[in-house]
Scaffold this motif. Structure first.
Motif, PDB file in Angstrom:
ATOM      1  N   THR A  13       0.935  -1.175  -0.075  1.00  0.00           N
ATOM      2  CA  THR A  13       0.105  -0.102  -0.044  1.00  0.00           C
ATOM      3  C   THR A  13       0.909   1.328  -0.102  1.00  0.00           C
ATOM      4  OG1 THR A  13      -1.651  -1.293   1.224  1.00  0.00           O
ATOM      5  CG2 THR A  13      -1.844   1.223   1.193  1.00  0.00           C
ATOM      6  N   ALA A  14       0.429   2.183  -0.813  1.00  0.00           N
ATOM      7  CA  ALA A  14       1.182   3.306  -0.999  1.00  0.00           C
ATOM      8  C   ALA A  14       0.417   4.812  -0.999  1.00  0.00           C
ATOM      9  CB  ALA A  14       2.505   3.198  -2.070  1.00  0.00           C
ATOM     10  N   ASN A  15       0.941   5.728  -0.578  1.00  0.00           N
ATOM     11  CA  ASN A  15       0.179   7.106  -0.754  1.00  0.00           C
ATOM     12  C   ASN A  15       0.447   7.432  -2.375  1.00  0.00           C
ATOM     13  OD1 ASN A  15      -1.252   7.926   1.681  1.00  0.00           O
ATOM     14  ND2 ASN A  15       1.001   7.833   2.646  1.00  0.00           N
ATOM     15  N   LEU A  17       1.337  10.547  -4.282  1.00  0.00           N
ATOM     16  CA  LEU A  17       2.216  12.052  -3.750  1.00  0.00           C
ATOM     17  C   LEU A  17       2.462  12.665  -4.958  1.00  0.00           C
ATOM     18  CD1 LEU A  17       4.408  10.781  -0.886  1.00  0.00           C
ATOM     19  CD2 LEU A  17       2.027  11.869  -0.683  1.00  0.00           C
ATOM     20  N   GLY A  69      -3.165  11.953  -3.624  1.00  0.00           N
ATOM     21  CA  GLY A  69      -4.132  11.944  -2.681  1.00  0.00           C
ATOM     22  C   GLY A  69      -4.724  10.908  -2.081  1.00  0.00           C
ATOM     23  N   GLU A  70      -4.862   9.977  -3.128  1.00  0.00           N
ATOM     24  CA  GLU A  70      -5.387   8.633  -3.116  1.00  0.00           C
ATOM     25  C   GLU A  70      -4.361   7.447  -2.613  1.00  0.00           C
ATOM     26  OE1 GLU A  70      -9.125   8.637  -6.292  1.00  0.00           O
ATOM     27  OE2 GLU A  70      -7.429   7.779  -6.848  1.00  0.00           O
ATOM     28  N   ILE A  71      -4.720   6.392  -2.133  1.00  0.00           N
ATOM     29  CA  ILE A  71      -3.786   5.299  -1.856  1.00  0.00           C
ATOM     30  C   ILE A  71      -3.948   4.328  -2.914  1.00  0.00           C
ATOM     31  CG2 ILE A  71      -3.590   5.907   0.570  1.00  0.00           C
ATOM     32  CD1 ILE A  71      -5.299   3.315   1.044  1.00  0.00           C
ATOM     33  N   LYS A  94      -7.400   1.364  -5.898  1.00  0.00           N
ATOM     34  CA  LYS A  94      -7.273   2.763  -5.432  1.00  0.00           C
ATOM     35  C   LYS A  94      -8.522   2.858  -4.274  1.00  0.00           C
ATOM     36  CE  LYS A  94      -9.985   5.275  -8.368  1.00  0.00           C
ATOM     37  NZ  LYS A  94     -10.065   6.575  -9.115  1.00  0.00           N
ATOM     38  N   ASP A  96      -9.730   6.479  -1.824  1.00  0.00           N
ATOM     39  CA  ASP A  96      -9.697   7.836  -1.425  1.00  0.00           C
ATOM     40  C   ASP A  96     -10.162   7.880   0.085  1.00  0.00           C
ATOM     41  OD1 ASP A  96     -10.143  10.495  -0.569  1.00  0.00           O
ATOM     42  OD2 ASP A  96     -11.235  10.958  -2.871  1.00  0.00           O
ATOM     43  N   LEU A  97      -9.264   8.154   0.798  1.00  0.00           N
ATOM     44  CA  LEU A  97      -9.436   7.957   2.174  1.00  0.00           C
ATOM     45  C   LEU A  97     -10.343   9.212   2.773  1.00  0.00           C
ATOM     46  CD1 LEU A  97      -6.326   6.263   3.503  1.00  0.00           C
ATOM     47  CD2 LEU A  97      -8.258   5.392   2.999  1.00  0.00           C
ATOM     48  N   THR A  98     -10.555  10.411   2.052  1.00  0.00           N
ATOM     49  CA  THR A  98     -11.289  11.300   2.296  1.00  0.00           C
ATOM     50  C   THR A  98     -12.797  11.096   2.350  1.00  0.00           C
ATOM     51  OG1 THR A  98     -11.229  12.331   0.387  1.00  0.00           O
ATOM     52  CG2 THR A  98      -9.341  12.857   1.999  1.00  0.00           C
TER      53      THR A  98
END
Length: 169
Positions: A13-15, A17, A69-71, A94, A96-98
């Motif tokens: 898992t990666a951000n 950026l 911004g997604e992981i 993918k 989106d944690l927001t």
């Protein structure tokens, strides 16, 4: 000796950026391929407990863009084996944690790895045993993918003569 497919399961898992992105604000395809090759190699090594090298990448099918911004979540598992080769499937999601949208399938890929000993000679790998009916399907269809890979490799060998000289000659 046989090993369960699930024993080769690996997750990365990666951000995503800004330095990982292109001018569209989405993950560079090359960066994703780097992640895919890395997690697939871990899965193959987990299966055979030997050094491995990437022999081929069948395809990289991008289904949805992965935005800054997604992981990105990569799941890998050995899905088919030959004598010294292993097919690894990588599922890329993918999230989106927001938002509460959950994970979405973004891409998938099949790669082939070959196991090597300390002298870079191929070594036999354990056969694979599917854990579930879904995994059985992946294993059963692996033979067909392996045959297509061999056909593609033969075509590539014939093309290598064409490309042996400079492209513009």
């Amino acid at each position: 000796m046989k090993k369960l497919m699930s024993e080769s399961y690996a997750v990365k898992t990666a951000n995503v950026l800004p330095p990982d992105s292109n001018s569209h604000g989405t993950l560079f395809g090359g960066r994703l391929l780097q992640y895919v090759d890395d997690i697939a190699a871990i899965s193959a090594r987990r299966h055979c407990r030997e050094a491995v090298v990437t022999a081929s990448i069948d395809s990289m099918d991008f289904l949805r863009p992965i935005h800054v911004g997604e992981i990105v979540i990569l799941e890998a598992m050995v899905t088919h084996t030959g004598r010294s080769s292993m097919e690894v499937m990588v599922k890329i999601s993918k999230e989106d944690l927001t938002r509460e949208s959950g994970k979405e399938l973004a891409a998938f890929s099949f790669l082939t790895f070959v196991a090597l000993d300390e002298n870079n000679n191929t070594v036999e790998v354990p056969k694979i045993e599917p854990d579930t009916e879904r995994l059985q399907w992946l294993n059963d269809t692996g033979k067909e993918r392996a045959e297509r890979r061999l056909e593609r490799k033969e075509r590539s060998k014939s093309l290598s003569n064409f490309f042996a000289s400079d492209l513009l000659e």
